[in-house]
Design a protein around this motif. Structure first.
Motif, short mmCIF file in Angstrom:
data_model
loop_
_atom_site.label_atom_id
_atom_site.label_comp_id
_atom_site.label_asym_id
_atom_site.label_seq_id
_atom_site.Cartn_x
_atom_site.Cartn_y
_atom_site.Cartn_z
N VAL A 175 -18.58 42.28 0.53
CA VAL A 175 -17.68 42.49 1.65
C VAL A 175 -18.47 43.19 2.75
O VAL A 175 -19.34 44.01 2.47
N SER A 176 -18.17 42.88 4.00
CA SER A 176 -18.92 43.50 5.10
C SER A 176 -18.60 44.99 5.22
O SER A 176 -17.56 45.46 4.76
N ALA A 177 -19.50 45.72 5.86
CA ALA A 177 -19.33 47.16 6.02
C ALA A 177 -18.11 47.48 6.87
O ALA A 177 -17.39 48.45 6.59
N GLU A 178 -17.86 46.69 7.88
CA GLU A 178 -16.71 46.94 8.75
C GLU A 178 -15.40 46.79 7.98
O GLU A 178 -14.47 47.60 8.14
N THR A 179 -15.31 45.77 7.12
CA THR A 179 -14.10 45.57 6.32
C THR A 179 -13.89 46.72 5.36
O THR A 179 -12.77 47.19 5.17
N LEU A 180 -14.97 47.18 4.73
CA LEU A 180 -14.85 48.29 3.78
C LEU A 180 -14.43 49.58 4.46
O LEU A 180 -13.70 50.38 3.88
N LEU A 181 -14.88 49.80 5.68
CA LEU A 181 -14.48 51.00 6.40
C LEU A 181 -13.02 50.93 6.84
O LEU A 181 -12.33 51.96 6.88
N HIS A 182 -12.53 49.74 7.15
CA HIS A 182 -11.14 49.60 7.59
C HIS A 182 -10.17 49.53 6.41
O HIS A 182 -8.99 49.88 6.57
N LEU A 183 -10.64 49.08 5.25
CA LEU A 183 -9.78 48.96 4.06
C LEU A 183 -10.41 49.71 2.89
O LEU A 183 -11.00 49.11 2.00
N PRO A 184 -10.29 51.04 2.84
CA PRO A 184 -10.93 51.80 1.77
C PRO A 184 -10.37 51.51 0.38
O PRO A 184 -11.01 51.77 -0.62
N GLU A 185 -9.16 50.91 0.31
CA GLU A 185 -8.58 50.62 -0.99
C GLU A 185 -9.32 49.49 -1.72
O GLU A 185 -9.07 49.26 -2.90
N LEU A 186 -10.24 48.80 -1.05
CA LEU A 186 -11.04 47.75 -1.70
C LEU A 186 -11.97 48.34 -2.77
O LEU A 186 -12.42 47.62 -3.65
N TYR A 187 -12.26 49.63 -2.69
CA TYR A 187 -13.12 50.26 -3.70
C TYR A 187 -12.48 50.20 -5.08
O TYR A 187 -13.16 50.13 -6.09
N LYS A 188 -11.14 50.21 -5.15
CA LYS A 188 -10.43 50.22 -6.43
C LYS A 188 -10.52 48.88 -7.15
O LYS A 188 -10.31 48.83 -8.36
N ASN A 189 -10.80 47.78 -6.44
CA ASN A 189 -10.82 46.47 -7.07
C ASN A 189 -11.85 46.39 -8.18
O ASN A 189 -11.61 45.78 -9.22
N GLY A 190 -13.01 46.98 -7.98
CA GLY A 190 -14.06 46.92 -8.99
C GLY A 190 -13.71 47.71 -10.25
O GLY A 190 -14.08 47.33 -11.35
N GLN A 191 -12.97 48.76 -10.07
CA GLN A 191 -12.61 49.57 -11.22
C GLN A 191 -11.62 48.84 -12.10
O GLN A 191 -11.58 49.00 -13.29
#
Length: 191
Positions: A175-191
């Motif tokens: 995922v692009s850096a801009e998307t990750l900064l705007h949607l921090p809840e994407l970090y939970k998907n890997g867990q």
């Protein structure tokens, strides 16, 4: 939020009030410890790790934060005017506090995704190689002879199977850096 000073922390730790302190902190969105000693900082981190059984992250910028950084699971040192002691004792170093968001949300997500893919790749690589050796033993009648020389096995692991981990480790960005900064809840998907 809760703001607590060093004298109050001293009373809590000497009076055996750690449980009540933890109950109070769990009802707060943020807890700020000010005017506390390096020992008190590390004791707070150790108390949270031991009692709540959570992963802790400590951020510091000077020599007085070294014990707190070392007591945490992940330590981040901020290089600055107070010296490099915190940076030398930390797991990660940043130049300014504003870079913390990008370190955690972007680089943390990318690292997490890359490591997950690499674990799967290494299992696949080893299963393929071991299954070749296993089926070769049926072919040679379980005589114990080796299918390949030892130096060929070393070169196979060193040269032929080292390229995918290097490429994935350096270039893979799901995922692009801009998307990750705007949607921090994407970090939970890997867990």
């Amino acid at each position: 939020g809760l703001v607590i000073d060093g004298r109050t922390l001293n009373i809590i730790f000497q009076g055996g009030l750690e449980e009540k302190f933890l109950e109070l902190t769990q009802h707060c969105r943020s807890v700020l410890c000010c005017r506390s000693t390096p020992l008190q900082k590390s004791m707070v981190v150790k108390l949270i790790r031991r009692q709540l059984k959570v992963m802790t992250l400590s951020i510091g910028d000077g020599a007085n934060d070294v014990s707190m950084i070392q007591a945490a699971d992940v330590g981040i040192g901020i290089s600055g005017q107070e010296g490099m002691q915190a940076v030398m004792a930390s797991d990660f170093a940043i130049s300014r506090f504003k870079h913390l968001k990008k370190l955690l949300l972007v680089h943390g997500h990318w690292c997490y995704a890359r490591l997950a893919k690499m674990v799967i790749y290494f299992f696949y690589k080893n299963v393929c190689y071991v299954s070749l050796l296993f089926w070769y033993q049926f072919f040679c009648g379980f005589s114990g002879s080796t299918m390949v020389d030892y130096w060929q096995m070393i070169f196979f692991n060193l040269f032929f199977t080292s390229m995918p981990p290097l490429l994935f480790g350096a270039l893979d960005k799901d995922v692009s850096a801009e998307t990750l900064l705007h949607l921090p809840e994407l970090y939970k998907n890997g867990q």
